[in-house]
Design a protein around this motif. Structure first.
Motif, mmCIF file in Angstrom:
data_model
loop_
_atom_site.group_PDB
_atom_site.id
_atom_site.type_symbol
_atom_site.label_atom_id
_atom_site.label_comp_id
_atom_site.label_asym_id
_atom_site.label_seq_id
_atom_site.Cartn_x
_atom_site.Cartn_y
_atom_site.Cartn_z
ATOM 1 N N GLN A 295 7.802 33.451 -38.793
ATOM 2 C CA GLN A 295 6.809 32.409 -39.072
ATOM 3 C C GLN A 295 6.798 32.046 -40.552
ATOM 4 O OE1 GLN A 295 4.132 30.530 -37.271
ATOM 5 N NE2 GLN A 295 4.269 29.603 -39.292
ATOM 6 N N ASP A 296 6.844 33.051 -41.420
ATOM 7 C CA ASP A 296 6.849 32.802 -42.863
ATOM 8 C C ASP A 296 8.083 32.006 -43.272
ATOM 9 O OD1 ASP A 296 4.481 34.308 -43.287
ATOM 10 O OD2 ASP A 296 5.654 36.159 -43.319
ATOM 11 N N LEU A 297 9.222 32.358 -42.699
ATOM 12 C CA LEU A 297 10.459 31.665 -43.054
ATOM 13 C C LEU A 297 10.417 30.210 -42.579
ATOM 14 C CD1 LEU A 297 13.992 33.204 -42.939
ATOM 15 C CD2 LEU A 297 13.625 30.829 -42.311
ATOM 16 N N ALA A 298 9.923 29.995 -41.358
ATOM 17 C CA ALA A 298 9.818 28.626 -40.847
ATOM 18 C C ALA A 298 8.902 27.789 -41.731
ATOM 19 C CB ALA A 298 9.304 28.640 -39.404
ATOM 20 N N LEU A 299 7.778 28.366 -42.144
ATOM 21 C CA LEU A 299 6.842 27.640 -43.000
ATOM 22 C C LEU A 299 7.478 27.333 -44.354
ATOM 23 C CD1 LEU A 299 4.001 26.476 -43.273
ATOM 24 C CD2 LEU A 299 3.244 28.710 -44.119
ATOM 25 N N HIS B 260 19.420 31.523 -44.429
ATOM 26 C CA HIS B 260 18.189 31.788 -43.683
ATOM 27 C C HIS B 260 18.445 31.948 -42.183
ATOM 28 C CE1 HIS B 260 15.625 31.874 -47.031
ATOM 29 N NE2 HIS B 260 15.507 30.578 -47.237
ATOM 30 N N THR B 261 19.471 31.295 -41.669
ATOM 31 C CA THR B 261 19.842 31.544 -40.270
ATOM 32 C C THR B 261 20.250 32.998 -40.094
ATOM 33 O OG1 THR B 261 20.572 29.258 -39.951
ATOM 34 C CG2 THR B 261 21.418 30.889 -38.399
ATOM 35 N N GLU B 262 21.067 33.483 -41.021
ATOM 36 C CA GLU B 262 21.488 34.883 -40.954
ATOM 37 C C GLU B 262 20.325 35.829 -41.234
ATOM 38 O OE1 GLU B 262 24.518 35.686 -39.780
ATOM 39 O OE2 GLU B 262 24.686 33.507 -39.543
ATOM 40 N N ASP B 263 19.366 35.401 -42.057
ATOM 41 C CA ASP B 263 18.178 36.219 -42.307
ATOM 42 C C ASP B 263 17.450 36.528 -41.003
ATOM 43 O OD1 ASP B 263 18.416 36.478 -45.064
ATOM 44 O OD2 ASP B 263 17.225 34.683 -45.488
#
Length: 211
Positions: free
Chosen positions: A43-47, A117-120
């Motif tokens: 959720q944090d990454l998407a935001l 971020h995809t790999e994250d």
């Protein structure tokens, strides 16, 4: 109000391809799923991507004394719609008047960001094995090598105070860092070298040789 229109970019680009991969990764996990970004959930990454796409002012504003409370309230409002809505906004991309809708700008700004971020998301999940990592296109691999050579490789050498030669068979070698600093060589594919250089060494498949 209708649903956001999925972003496709003016032309096909490596960044738009990786945006789709990132959206797929985010939709494959729950909001509280871990990521390789310390302290961040999915959720944090998407935001973070939503803010970067459409409200970059909030990335700075929340730290300023006069506008900080308003910026933090705006962030909370963005997050209030829930995880699925955040991922939908990631898929929708930036507003049409933002410069990154243009392919050259999008590729320069976002190819590495979205790949990493995809790999994250993918590599942080329980049971992930490097031997089963996703395949990427030759076009993306070339773009990663080109951009990382000018950014993350430079920053990694500076942070470690080392002279580092990044070597990738078929793509070449590039050396970064002070000439008088101790030398090391890092071997791998462009994408694995980039993950290593961006602080994700424990999750990257590289070989290191100390001079």
């Amino acid at each position: 109000m209708g649903c956001p229109r999925p972003y496709s970019g003016v032309m096909t680009s490596t960044a738009s391809q990786e945006r789709k991969a990132m959206v797929s990764a985010l939709r494959s996990v729950t909001a509280d799923a871990p990521t390789l970004c310390k302290g961040w959930s999915a959720q944090d990454l998407a935001l973070h991507i939503v803010v970067r796409d459409s409200r970059p002012d909030l990335m700075v504003g929340r730290r300023l004394p006069l506008v900080g409370p308003k910026a933090r309230a705006a962030l909370q409002n963005l997050a209030s719609g829930g995880y699925d809505a955040s991922v939908d906004r990631v898929a929708a991309g930036p507003p049409p008047y933002f410069p990154q809708i243009l392919k050259p700008v999008d590729d320069a700004m976002n190819t590495l960001e979205y790949y990493i971020h995809t790999e994250d998301v993918l590599r942080a999940q329980p049971g992930f094995e490097l031997s089963h990592r996703r395949e990427i296109s030759e076009e993306l691999r070339k773009r990663i090598w080109q951009h990382a050579s000018l950014t993350f490789f430079v920053m990694a050498a500076r942070k470690q105070n080392r002279r580092i030669t990044f070597f990738s068979p078929g793509y070449g070698a590039t050396t970064r860092g002070p000439a008088a600093a101790p030398l090391m060589m890092v071997h791998g594919t462009p994408e694995e070298l980039t993950l290593w250089a961006s602080g994700r060494a424990a999750h990257a498949q590289v070989d290191i040789t100390e001079a």
